[in-house]
Scaffold this motif. Structure first.
Motif, PDB file in Angstrom:
ATOM      1  N   LEU A   4       0.851  -1.183   0.000  1.00 38.82           N
ATOM      2  CA  LEU A   4       0.000   0.000   0.000  1.00 38.82           C
ATOM      3  C   LEU A   4       0.893   1.242   0.000  1.00 38.82           C
ATOM      4  O   LEU A   4       1.132   1.867   1.026  1.00 38.82           O
ATOM      5  CB  LEU A   4      -0.937  -0.016   1.209  1.00 38.82           C
ATOM      6  N   ASN A   8      -0.883   4.298  -4.083  1.00 40.85           N
ATOM      7  CA  ASN A   8      -2.075   3.455  -3.912  1.00 40.85           C
ATOM      8  C   ASN A   8      -3.031   4.059  -2.887  1.00 40.85           C
ATOM      9  O   ASN A   8      -4.248   3.967  -3.032  1.00 40.85           O
ATOM     10  CB  ASN A   8      -1.679   2.044  -3.483  1.00 40.85           C
ATOM     11  N   GLN A   9      -2.502   4.688  -1.864  1.00 41.24           N
ATOM     12  CA  GLN A   9      -3.350   5.340  -0.862  1.00 41.24           C
ATOM     13  C   GLN A   9      -4.128   6.503  -1.481  1.00 41.24           C
ATOM     14  O   GLN A   9      -5.303   6.712  -1.171  1.00 41.24           O
ATOM     15  CB  GLN A   9      -2.507   5.815   0.316  1.00 41.24           C
ATOM     16  N   THR A  11      -4.994   6.684  -4.606  1.00 41.90           N
ATOM     17  CA  THR A  11      -6.013   6.058  -5.455  1.00 41.90           C
ATOM     18  C   THR A  11      -7.200   5.602  -4.618  1.00 41.90           C
ATOM     19  O   THR A  11      -8.356   5.801  -5.006  1.00 41.90           O
ATOM     20  CB  THR A  11      -5.408   4.869  -6.231  1.00 41.90           C
ATOM     21  N   ASP A  47      -1.026  10.455  -7.977  1.00 46.83           N
ATOM     22  CA  ASP A  47      -0.680   9.048  -7.780  1.00 46.83           C
ATOM     23  C   ASP A  47       0.181   8.517  -8.923  1.00 46.83           C
ATOM     24  O   ASP A  47       1.121   7.766  -8.706  1.00 46.83           O
ATOM     25  CB  ASP A  47      -1.905   8.168  -7.500  1.00 46.83           C
ATOM     26  N   THR A  58       2.923  -0.687  -8.747  1.00 46.58           N
ATOM     27  CA  THR A  58       2.532  -1.978  -8.185  1.00 46.58           C
ATOM     28  C   THR A  58       1.386  -2.573  -9.005  1.00 46.58           C
ATOM     29  O   THR A  58       0.676  -1.849  -9.713  1.00 46.58           O
ATOM     30  CB  THR A  58       2.057  -1.834  -6.722  1.00 46.58           C
ATOM     31  N   LEU A  60      -1.266  -3.742  -7.682  1.00 47.67           N
ATOM     32  CA  LEU A  60      -2.465  -3.187  -7.059  1.00 47.67           C
ATOM     33  C   LEU A  60      -2.800  -1.830  -7.667  1.00 47.67           C
ATOM     34  O   LEU A  60      -3.947  -1.558  -8.024  1.00 47.67           O
ATOM     35  CB  LEU A  60      -2.280  -3.062  -5.543  1.00 47.67           C
ATOM     36  N   GLY A  61      -1.798  -0.987  -7.817  1.00 50.08           N
ATOM     37  CA  GLY A  61      -2.008   0.330  -8.413  1.00 50.08           C
ATOM     38  C   GLY A  61      -2.455   0.231  -9.863  1.00 50.08           C
ATOM     39  O   GLY A  61      -3.327   0.988 -10.299  1.00 50.08           O
ATOM     40  N   LEU A  64      -6.140  -0.710  -9.475  1.00 51.43           N
ATOM     41  CA  LEU A  64      -6.996   0.277  -8.813  1.00 51.43           C
ATOM     42  C   LEU A  64      -7.112   1.597  -9.575  1.00 51.43           C
ATOM     43  O   LEU A  64      -8.190   2.191  -9.601  1.00 51.43           O
ATOM     44  CB  LEU A  64      -6.485   0.573  -7.405  1.00 51.43           C
ATOM     45  N   ASP A  65      -6.016   2.079 -10.144  1.00 45.94           N
ATOM     46  CA  ASP A  65      -6.034   3.406 -10.773  1.00 45.94           C
ATOM     47  C   ASP A  65      -7.068   3.521 -11.892  1.00 45.94           C
ATOM     48  O   ASP A  65      -7.916   4.412 -11.853  1.00 45.94           O
ATOM     49  CB  ASP A  65      -4.641   3.797 -11.263  1.00 45.94           C
TER      50      ASP A  65
END
Length: 184
Positions: A4, A8-9, A11, A47, A58, A60-61, A64-65
Motif C-alpha cells: 500500500l 495506492n493510498q 487512489t 498518484d 505496483t 495493485l495500483g 486500482l487506478d
C-alpha cells in the motif's frame, strides 16, 4: 502481498470520493461536489507522478487506478444525468449511455482478445487519455455552472467534445483489438 504505497493510498482516497460526490450532487451541495471532484482529479495526477518517480508501480495500483478513474467519471456522469435533481445543467442521457457503453465495449473486447489469442496488454492510448481529460473537463464544467446556478453553452461544448472523443477513442480501441486478433 500487495504494497500500500503512497500512490495506492491516493487512489483509494479517490475511490472514497466517488460516493461523496454523488451524495453531494443529490443533496444540492454542488460547490462541495465540485471541490471533491477537483480533489479527486488532483489525486489522479499525483498518484501517477508519485508511482513513476519513486519507482513504486505496483500490480495493485495498475488495477486500482483505472478502476478509480472509471468509477469516478461514470458515477459523476450518471448523477449529472439524473432528472429531478434541480440541476441547471444536466448531461444528456445519450452521452452517459455512450460513455458507459464505450468502456463496457473496451473491457469486453480486451477479454475476448485475451481469451481468443493470448494474454495481451492494452496500454492506454493517447485517444483514451484525451477522452479521460475531456470527461474530466466536462464534469468540472457541469459541476461549476451548476454551483453558480447558471446555464452555460460551455457545458454543451464539453458534451459534444465528449461525444467526439468517445466515438473516436472507442473506434481506436476496436481497431487495435482487431489487429491483435489478426496477429493471433
Amino acid at each position: 502481498m500487495a504494497t500500500l504505497t503512497l500512490a495506492n493510498q491516493l487512489t483509494l482516497g479517490r475511490l472514497l470520493l466517488v460516493p461523496a460526490i454523488v451524495i453531494l450532487v443529490i443533496y444540492g451541495y454542488n460547490g462541495w461536489a465540485l471541490i471533491a471532484f477537483i480533489v479527486a482529479g488532483i489525486t489522479d495526477f499525483l498518484d501517477g507522478v508519485i508511482a513513476r518517480r519513486s519507482g513504486q508501480r505496483t500490480d495493485l495500483g495498475a488495477l486500482l487506478d483505472p478502476m478509480a478513474d472509471k468509477l469516478l467519471l461514470m458515477s459523476t456522469f450518471v448523477v449529472l444525468t439524473v432528472p429531478g435533481l434541480g440541476l441547471v445543467n444536466q448531461l444528456p442521457v445519450w452521452l452517459t449511455v455512450l460513455v458507459i457503453s464505450r468502456d463496457v465495449i473496451i473491457v469486453v473486447t480486451v477479454a475476448v482478445v485475451n481469451l481468443a489469442v493470448e494474454r495481451f496488454t492494452f496500454t492506454p492510448s493517447i485517444f483514451g487519455k484525451v477522452a479521460t481529460l475531456v470527461y474530466v473537463v466536462t464534469g468540472i464544467t457541469t459541476l461549476f455552472f451548476n454551483y453558480l446556478g447558471q446555464r452555460s453553452f460551455l457545458v454543451d461544448v464539453t458534451v459534444y467534445a465528449s461525444l467526439i472523443v468517445t466515438v473516436g477513442s472507442g473506434l481506436h480501441y476496436i481497431l487495435h483489438a482487431a489487429r491483435a486478433l489478426n496477429r493471433g
